[in-house]
Design an enzyme around this catalytic site. Structure first.
Site: not given
Length: 543
Positions: A265-267, A269, A293, A327, A425
């Site tokens: 998921g997101s960095t 989070v 990841e 991603c 992003e």
């Protein structure tokens, strides 16, 4: 007790079906799309192998036609999450002690069910709820997930074979135990195969799991859970609990028996999860394993010797397949001045051919972004670029959410490598190009390496071998998956283990043995065959 060494053969990658007109798979898929559109369903939680429902529900819609409802799913609150933890803990002992070949057989059977009787059903669900075209759905939820389910048991077997050396009179050996507690699998919307892998990889080596699927991918993830249950997965081994992030964090991530997080998921989070784990270290039974990841700002970097045709194809497919919601999607490109004029013409020509619309129309390459939040995020970047003096939108730039969440494939040209859309992003069908002077290659490479905090995927294009070597070295840590003369997407299990570092995650390489090691805890055993009985050592004598 078995007295044989069982062997899982090295798998082959699942062949990708073409869905050509008149093919059986195309007809079956079209029929299943119609069936699911006409039959909305209610999805329960699956806890301890049983369906659990709650009054707290959320609707599932088609992103490309947000008036069409696919059904609704039940949301787990504190009560249900605690039930799931209890179920995972209750199933742990029997599952961990099950002979590994029997655990493996469940997942191998699931792969055959997926690629056989459930192929059309699960592909259609992925297309409808995640707005993927037939090909993108096929390579994701069918081929990649089947590969995970077949290659991982093989990797487990190969890990179990690894044993230490022994000396005279001593037999040394190691056991590969599951972690001391349960694993939390938090999975994304963009790849259903990731949902299946993040929940099953820890389970293959004896762990029990709480699986929190993305709220925008519950339908396809639920069908994976059904397949696993039909394949013989014991109750409580994987508990399917769609839930809100705050509830999952408060109940599950902070629980003393939480032994690991498997996350995509997101960095931001993941950073929050890491922080929460750090704040609760004194509570845990064991230090949790954190595997993530996360985000990416993936690049294509061209040298002046690059082939224009392959470069143009890579930019179009790398940036716009699945609406740039991979991603690994290409979202920034560095192009030398000498190639730009011709490349621009080829991009205008190829992007002009792209059709965008409903997934049921198989002539569409692109479909919708996942939801309104993503749509508005893309709009904000497009507006910023339109209003800036440091960039120009040369292709696309439009968006329309009247029927579905559609964002045009967009190419922005930035005057500076530090422009907002070159470094942040976006996760949409937007790529930004920076045209650099041919004699400023070194500076452009440095910009590519340092402009963003990410390090997930990247590609270089050149015909000059010395240039390829130079670029690969300069971008050594800029990408965990590095491509030469190819788009930076499309990693295949067993071929290109996937993951990045820096702000893109822990680089624990899904689709390889490296990832599976993270869910194991070794116990080293030394057995002395004939124990010594003399306390004194030989040197302890009187001279």
């Amino acid at each position: 007790m078995n007295n044989a060494y069982f062997q899982v053969s090295l798998p082959k990658n699942e062949p990708v079906k073409t869905y050509m007109p008149g093919s059986p798979e195309r007809e079956a898929l079209k029929a299943e799309l119609e069936r699911q559109l006409a039959n909305p369903i209610e999805i329960p939680m699956i806890i301890a192998g049983k369906e659990v429902r709650s009054e707290n529900k959320e609707k599932m819609i088609c992103p490309h036609d947000h008036k069409k409802e696919l059904g609704e799913y039940c949301i787990a609150g504190e009560k249900e999450l605690l039930m799931a933890i209890e179920a995972a803990e209750g199933a742990k002992e029997e599952w961990e002690n099950m002979p590994w070949e029997h655990r493996a057989t469940i997942f191998l059977k699931a792969a055959d069910l997926l690629t056989g009787k459930y192929r059309a059903k699960i592909a259609a669900s992925c297309m409808l709820v995640q707005s993927k075209n037939a090909y993108q759905s096929e390579i994701d939820i069918i081929c990649e997930l089947a590969d995970f389910l077949r290659f991982n048991p093989y990797y487990v077997q190969e890990i179990y074979k690894q044993q230490p050396n022994s000396t005279d009179g001593v037999w040394n050996r190691v056991e590969y135990r599951a972690l001391d507690g349960f694993v939390a699998a938090i999975t994304p919307f963009n790849f259903t195969s990731i949902g299946g892998n993040l929940s099953t990889a820890p389970a293959m080596v004896g762990n029990t799991v709480l699986w929190k699927p993305s709220s925008t991918a519950v339908l396809s993830n639920y069908y994976i859970m059904q397949i696993l249950m039909e394949a013989g997965l014991p109750a409580g081994v994987i508990n399917f609990v769609p839930s809100r992030g705050v509830d999952f964090g408060n109940v599950v991530i902070s629980h003393p028996k939480m032994a690991g997080v498997h996350f995509t998921g997101s960095t931001n989070v993941f950073n929050g999860i890491w922080k929460q784990v750090g704040e609760n270290l004194n509570k845990y039974v064991t230090y949790p394993r954190l595997v993530g990841e996360t985000g990416g700002k993936d690049f294509i970097f061209a040298h002046e010797s690059a082939d224009i045709e392959s470069l143009a194809c890579a930019i179009v497919l790398g940036a716009f397949e699945y609406q740039g919601q991979k991603c690994s999607a290409a979202s920034r490109a560095y192009i030398p001045e000498s190639l730009w004029s011709k490349l621009k013409g080829r991009l205008e020509e190829e992007i002009g051919k792209i059709k965008m619309g409903d997934v049921c129309d198989f002539t569409n390459l692109m479909n919708a972004v996942i939801d309104q939040k993503s749509f508005k995020n893309c709009q904000s970047y497009l507006s910023y670029a339109k209003e800036s003096k440091d960039a120009e939108i040369i292709i696309g730039g439009g968006s329309d959410d009247s029927a579905g969440y559609f964002v045009e494939p967009t190419v922005i040209v930035a005057k500076t490598p530090a422009f907002k859309t070159m470094v942040e992003e976006i996760f949409g069908p937007i790529i930004t190009i920076y045209v650099y002077p041919n004699d400023k290659l070194d500076e452009a490479l440095k910009d590519c390496d340092t402009a963003t905090p990410y390090g997930l995927t990247g590609a270089v294009f050149a015909q000059d071998r010395a240039a390829i070597i130079k670029m690969a070295k300069a971008l050594d840590h800029a990408a965990g998956n590095f491509y030469i003369n190819d788009k930076p997407t499309g990693a295949v299990v067993g071929q290109q283990p996937f993951g990045g570092s820096r702000g893109s995650g822990t680089n624990d390489k899904a689709g390889s043995a490296i990832n599976l090691y993270r869910w194991m805890s070794q116990r080293a055993i030394k057995e002395t065959l004939v124990p010594r009985t003399v306390v004194n050592y030989p040197y302890m004598v009187t001279e």
